[in-house]
Scaffold this motif. Sequence first.
Motif, PDB file in Angstrom:
ATOM      1  N   GLU A  86      -2.650   5.105  -2.234  1.00 33.59           N
ATOM      2  CA  GLU A  86      -3.233   6.382  -2.643  1.00 33.59           C
ATOM      3  C   GLU A  86      -4.649   6.493  -2.101  1.00 33.59           C
ATOM      4  O   GLU A  86      -5.504   5.658  -2.405  1.00 33.59           O
ATOM      5  CB  GLU A  86      -3.259   6.528  -4.162  1.00 33.59           C
ATOM      6  CG  GLU A  86      -3.784   7.879  -4.597  1.00 33.59           C
ATOM      7  CD  GLU A  86      -3.773   8.087  -6.099  1.00 33.59           C
ATOM      8  OE1 GLU A  86      -4.132   9.204  -6.526  1.00 33.59           O
ATOM      9  OE2 GLU A  86      -3.422   7.156  -6.845  1.00 33.59           O
ATOM     10  N   LEU A  87      -4.877   7.511  -1.272  1.00 29.95           N
ATOM     11  CA  LEU A  87      -6.210   7.761  -0.707  1.00 29.95           C
ATOM     12  C   LEU A  87      -7.100   8.368  -1.777  1.00 29.95           C
ATOM     13  O   LEU A  87      -6.729   9.350  -2.430  1.00 29.95           O
ATOM     14  CB  LEU A  87      -6.104   8.713   0.477  1.00 29.95           C
ATOM     15  CG  LEU A  87      -5.368   8.143   1.684  1.00 29.95           C
ATOM     16  CD1 LEU A  87      -4.886   9.256   2.589  1.00 29.95           C
ATOM     17  CD2 LEU A  87      -6.260   7.190   2.430  1.00 29.95           C
ATOM     18  N   LEU A  88      -8.271   7.772  -1.941  1.00 29.25           N
ATOM     19  CA  LEU A  88      -9.236   8.222  -2.935  1.00 29.25           C
ATOM     20  C   LEU A  88     -10.579   8.477  -2.238  1.00 29.25           C
ATOM     21  O   LEU A  88     -11.437   7.596  -2.203  1.00 29.25           O
ATOM     22  CB  LEU A  88      -9.407   7.152  -4.025  1.00 29.25           C
ATOM     23  CG  LEU A  88      -8.134   6.695  -4.728  1.00 29.25           C
ATOM     24  CD1 LEU A  88      -8.395   5.449  -5.546  1.00 29.25           C
ATOM     25  CD2 LEU A  88      -7.574   7.820  -5.589  1.00 29.25           C
ATOM     26  N   PRO A  89     -10.767   9.669  -1.644  1.00 31.08           N
ATOM     27  CA  PRO A  89     -12.030   9.947  -0.961  1.00 31.08           C
ATOM     28  C   PRO A  89     -13.207   9.667  -1.893  1.00 31.08           C
ATOM     29  O   PRO A  89     -13.130   9.889  -3.097  1.00 31.08           O
ATOM     30  CB  PRO A  89     -11.930  11.430  -0.610  1.00 31.08           C
ATOM     31  CG  PRO A  89     -10.465  11.674  -0.512  1.00 31.08           C
ATOM     32  CD  PRO A  89      -9.845  10.801  -1.596  1.00 31.08           C
ATOM     33  N   ASP A  90     -14.275   9.153  -1.335  1.00 31.05           N
ATOM     34  CA  ASP A  90     -15.487   8.745  -2.045  1.00 31.05           C
ATOM     35  C   ASP A  90     -15.302   7.483  -2.878  1.00 31.05           C
ATOM     36  O   ASP A  90     -16.254   6.994  -3.460  1.00 31.05           O
ATOM     37  CB  ASP A  90     -16.051   9.867  -2.927  1.00 31.05           C
ATOM     38  CG  ASP A  90     -16.431  11.101  -2.129  1.00 31.05           C
ATOM     39  OD1 ASP A  90     -16.860  10.938  -0.967  1.00 31.05           O
ATOM     40  OD2 ASP A  90     -16.279  12.216  -2.648  1.00 31.05           O
ATOM     41  N   VAL A  91     -14.075   6.945  -2.935  1.00 27.49           N
ATOM     42  CA  VAL A  91     -13.807   5.713  -3.685  1.00 27.49           C
ATOM     43  C   VAL A  91     -13.216   4.648  -2.770  1.00 27.49           C
ATOM     44  O   VAL A  91     -13.711   3.535  -2.699  1.00 27.49           O
ATOM     45  CB  VAL A  91     -12.853   5.971  -4.877  1.00 27.49           C
ATOM     46  CG1 VAL A  91     -12.463   4.664  -5.561  1.00 27.49           C
ATOM     47  CG2 VAL A  91     -13.471   6.937  -5.868  1.00 27.49           C
ATOM     48  N   GLY A  92     -12.127   4.992  -2.040  1.00 29.58           N
ATOM     49  CA  GLY A  92     -11.462   4.046  -1.161  1.00 29.58           C
ATOM     50  C   GLY A  92      -9.967   4.270  -1.112  1.00 29.58           C
ATOM     51  O   GLY A  92      -9.507   5.394  -0.923  1.00 29.58           O
ATOM     52  N   LEU A  93      -9.197   3.201  -1.355  1.00 32.80           N
ATOM     53  CA  LEU A  93      -7.745   3.246  -1.246  1.00 32.80           C
ATOM     54  C   LEU A  93      -7.123   2.414  -2.351  1.00 32.80           C
ATOM     55  O   LEU A  93      -7.430   1.226  -2.481  1.00 32.80           O
ATOM     56  CB  LEU A  93      -7.306   2.691   0.119  1.00 32.80           C
ATOM     57  CG  LEU A  93      -5.809   2.620   0.400  1.00 32.80           C
ATOM     58  CD1 LEU A  93      -5.253   4.021   0.639  1.00 32.80           C
ATOM     59  CD2 LEU A  93      -5.543   1.738   1.611  1.00 32.80           C
ATOM     60  N   ARG A  94      -6.242   3.036  -3.160  1.00 33.04           N
ATOM     61  CA  ARG A  94      -5.493   2.283  -4.152  1.00 33.04           C
ATOM     62  C   ARG A  94      -4.338   1.605  -3.419  1.00 33.04           C
ATOM     63  O   ARG A  94      -3.572   2.243  -2.703  1.00 33.04           O
ATOM     64  CB  ARG A  94      -4.979   3.184  -5.264  1.00 33.04           C
ATOM     65  CG  ARG A  94      -4.286   2.384  -6.376  1.00 33.04           C
ATOM     66  CD  ARG A  94      -4.020   3.187  -7.634  1.00 33.04           C
ATOM     67  NE  ARG A  94      -5.290   3.576  -8.231  1.00 33.04           N
ATOM     68  CZ  ARG A  94      -5.613   4.837  -8.542  1.00 33.04           C
ATOM     69  NH1 ARG A  94      -4.773   5.818  -8.300  1.00 33.04           N
ATOM     70  NH2 ARG A  94      -6.774   5.121  -9.084  1.00 33.04           N
ATOM     71  N   LEU A  95      -4.234   0.303  -3.603  1.00 33.70           N
ATOM     72  CA  LEU A  95      -3.217  -0.510  -2.927  1.00 33.70           C
ATOM     73  C   LEU A  95      -1.915  -0.521  -3.719  1.00 33.70           C
ATOM     74  O   LEU A  95      -1.915  -0.219  -4.918  1.00 33.70           O
ATOM     75  CB  LEU A  95      -3.751  -1.932  -2.734  1.00 33.70           C
ATOM     76  CG  LEU A  95      -5.007  -2.044  -1.864  1.00 33.70           C
ATOM     77  CD1 LEU A  95      -5.609  -3.435  -1.979  1.00 33.70           C
ATOM     78  CD2 LEU A  95      -4.686  -1.702  -0.423  1.00 33.70           C
ATOM     79  N   PRO A  96      -0.807  -0.900  -3.073  1.00 36.38           N
ATOM     80  CA  PRO A  96       0.483  -0.939  -3.756  1.00 36.38           C
ATOM     81  C   PRO A  96       0.515  -1.930  -4.926  1.00 36.38           C
ATOM     82  O   PRO A  96      -0.236  -2.908  -4.954  1.00 36.38           O
ATOM     83  CB  PRO A  96       1.452  -1.397  -2.661  1.00 36.38           C
ATOM     84  CG  PRO A  96       0.780  -1.070  -1.385  1.00 36.38           C
ATOM     85  CD  PRO A  96      -0.683  -1.224  -1.660  1.00 36.38           C
ATOM     86  N   ALA A 148      -4.856  -9.040   1.036  1.00 37.15           N
ATOM     87  CA  ALA A 148      -4.015 -10.236   1.169  1.00 37.15           C
ATOM     88  C   ALA A 148      -3.035 -10.402   0.011  1.00 37.15           C
ATOM     89  O   ALA A 148      -2.058 -11.133   0.135  1.00 37.15           O
ATOM     90  CB  ALA A 148      -4.886 -11.483   1.304  1.00 37.15           C
ATOM     91  N   THR A 149      -3.244  -9.704  -1.088  1.00 38.51           N
ATOM     92  CA  THR A 149      -2.301  -9.785  -2.196  1.00 38.51           C
ATOM     93  C   THR A 149      -1.001  -9.041  -1.901  1.00 38.51           C
ATOM     94  O   THR A 149      -0.009  -9.257  -2.586  1.00 38.51           O
ATOM     95  CB  THR A 149      -2.917  -9.260  -3.509  1.00 38.51           C
ATOM     96  OG1 THR A 149      -3.247  -7.886  -3.352  1.00 38.51           O
ATOM     97  CG2 THR A 149      -4.141 -10.061  -3.908  1.00 38.51           C
ATOM     98  N   VAL A 150      -1.011  -8.166  -0.878  1.00 40.77           N
ATOM     99  CA  VAL A 150       0.202  -7.419  -0.522  1.00 40.77           C
ATOM    100  C   VAL A 150       0.650  -7.616   0.923  1.00 40.77           C
ATOM    101  O   VAL A 150       1.778  -7.255   1.271  1.00 40.77           O
ATOM    102  CB  VAL A 150       0.043  -5.895  -0.799  1.00 40.77           C
ATOM    103  CG1 VAL A 150      -0.104  -5.638  -2.274  1.00 40.77           C
ATOM    104  CG2 VAL A 150      -1.090  -5.286  -0.014  1.00 40.77           C
ATOM    105  N   ALA A 151      -0.209  -8.154   1.795  1.00 37.23           N
ATOM    106  CA  ALA A 151       0.144  -8.297   3.214  1.00 37.23           C
ATOM    107  C   ALA A 151      -0.712  -9.372   3.870  1.00 37.23           C
ATOM    108  O   ALA A 151      -1.772  -9.726   3.361  1.00 37.23           O
ATOM    109  CB  ALA A 151      -0.067  -6.966   3.937  1.00 37.23           C
TER     110      ALA A 151
END
Length: 148
Positions: free
Chosen positions: A3-13, A33-36
Amino acid sequence: MFELLPDVGLRLPGRAGTLGFGIDERSAQWAVATVADVREGWVCGARWAFSAQYQGLTLEAYGDTTDRSGRHQDTPGLAHISLTRDAHTLAGPSACPVIFDGIDLFGYPATEVSDALSEGLPTTLRLSGDGLYLAAVSVHAQPVPVEG
């Protein structure tokens, strides 16, 4: 799902958390590294960069960027995140959803995504692709103002 979160970053799976702007290299790599599997990379003007593959997507991140002359720090910590689809998957929806504002950017044809986002995008978010489906999305941190 990303999930793209402008001004915050990226929520990972899953429960991997959020890859937040401003975090240091080690924290950013640890989160991904927790997902890939993380691979070191290089980006001009950044002190560090890495990439990772996840369900047909390439995640690229870099940070500690400098201004155009390379003299002053522009953005401390994580500064840029992008997700790019594998070329052979561009004929249909992505296997992994990439969400922004409740819309799966890689799950619908580009024209439908554009129509749904007709109210405009944040200046820190970029969508790209000239085919039926979007090929890449990126989000970046706001640069640190230059003190004069």
